[in-house]
Design an enzyme around this catalytic site. Structure first.
Site, short mmCIF file in Angstrom:
data_model
loop_
_atom_site.label_atom_id
_atom_site.label_comp_id
_atom_site.label_asym_id
_atom_site.label_seq_id
_atom_site.Cartn_x
_atom_site.Cartn_y
_atom_site.Cartn_z
N ASP A 12 0.84 -1.35 0.13
CA ASP A 12 -0.15 -0.01 -0.02
C ASP A 12 0.69 1.27 -0.12
OD1 ASP A 12 -2.32 1.45 -0.11
OD2 ASP A 12 -2.63 1.15 2.08
N SER B 225 -7.09 -5.61 -5.99
CA SER B 225 -8.38 -6.08 -5.25
C SER B 225 -9.58 -6.41 -6.15
CB SER B 225 -8.65 -5.63 -3.96
OG SER B 225 -9.23 -4.02 -4.22
N GLU C 9 -12.10 -4.73 -5.33
CA GLU C 9 -12.49 -3.28 -5.43
C GLU C 9 -11.98 -2.33 -6.16
OE1 GLU C 9 -11.81 -5.32 -2.32
OE2 GLU C 9 -13.69 -5.52 -1.93
N ASN C 10 -10.51 -2.86 -6.56
CA ASN C 10 -9.78 -1.78 -7.37
C ASN C 10 -10.29 -1.44 -8.80
OD1 ASN C 10 -6.42 -2.83 -5.98
ND2 ASN C 10 -7.99 -1.22 -5.35
N LEU D 117 -7.31 -5.31 7.10
CA LEU D 117 -7.04 -6.35 6.34
C LEU D 117 -7.41 -6.18 5.05
CD1 LEU D 117 -7.58 -9.22 8.55
CD2 LEU D 117 -5.42 -8.80 7.77
#
Ligand code: FPP
Length: 247
Positions: free
Chosen positions: A24, A69, A71-72, A199
């Protein structure tokens, strides 16, 4: 200048077999320098190379990297494309290195959602690298842990509906056996860069007993030295698995 790594001087007594990393802070690294976000991802790809080398040097057998992810996908189109190109470029550039160093590439996630070009390269390299290997690099791509667990539940339910499995026998082992990579041991150490204490839907099942190590360092600045620091911190922890400390 960063001190050279000297693993001889400070041997890591207890090397985790599997390390998982939430990479990250690429965007913030770039932002701090007034650069476009993709520059942060480019430097992040350099960190991937450095950490892969350090992990191999330390004797870590499995390294799992959260690269993208589920979500990305909602990120701006340019950024998603940039990341996919970076991934394709990484494979082109390091194919020789991966094979020479006996590193097997595996993917965890919805590979079918990735651009055709990336899927092809991944599939080819996964096949090639599976022939002769000592280390495994797992890249989590279009990955979400709740989705993985739901997929496992559906697979188990299907088998039960077909009479291939007795629902009464379903236990933790059954679930573990239906996750994406059932043969891979659980990570003992999870590293997250850039300070967030979350997480983020990453390996929720597999990280149940993992030691968590969070550093404020942004991923593009996380290199060999930072990786060894994480291993040293892991060595200072007493792992109990619900029992008492024995070491
Ligand atoms: C998180 O930073 C990083 C990502 C979502 C992508 C990680 C991908 C790479 C390092 C590219 C290469 C990968 C491989 C496996 C070769 P962020 O964008 O969420 O940063 P921010 O939180 O500061 O915005």
């Amino acid at each position: 200048m960063a001190a050279p790594i000297d693993n001889q001087k400070s041997p890591i007594a207890n090397v985790p077999r599997h390390v998982a990393i939430i990479m990250d802070g690429n965007g913030r690294w770039a932002q701090q320098r007034g650069l476009p976000r993709i520059k942060g991802h480019e430097q992040g790809a350099e960190s991937v190379r450095a950490v892969l080398r350090a992990a191999r040097q330390a004797g870590v057998k499995y390294l799992t990297l959260y690269a993208f992810s589920t979500e990305n996908w909602i990120r701006p189109k340019d950024e998603v494309e940039g990341l996919m190109n970076l991934l394709a470029g990484f494979m082109d550039h390091y194919e020789g290195d991966l094979l020479k160093n006996k590193i097997r590439l595996r993917v965890m996630g919805q590979i079918e959602r990735l651009p055709q070009k990336v899927q092809k390269k991944l599939t080819k390299l996964m096949e090639k690298s599976a022939k002769d290997y000592e280390y495994t690099l797992i890249v989590a791509l279009s990955y979400g842990s709740r989705l993985e667990i739901a997929d496992a539940a559906r697979a188990i339910a299907r088998k039960a509906a077909k009479g291939e499995l007795d629902p009464e026998t379903v236990n933790e082992e059954t679930v573990a056996q239906h996750l994406y990579l059932p043969d891979v041991p659980d990570p003992e150490l999870m590293i997250r860069t850039s300070g967030e204490l979350r997480l983020s839907n990453f390996m929720l099942w597999q990280l149940s007993y993992a030691e968590l190590y969070v550093t404020d360092v942004f991923w593009p600045d996380f290199r060999e030295r930072e990786f060894f620091q994480a291993l040293e911190a892991f060595n200072r922890r007493g792992r109990r698995y619900g029992g008492i400390v024995t070491q």
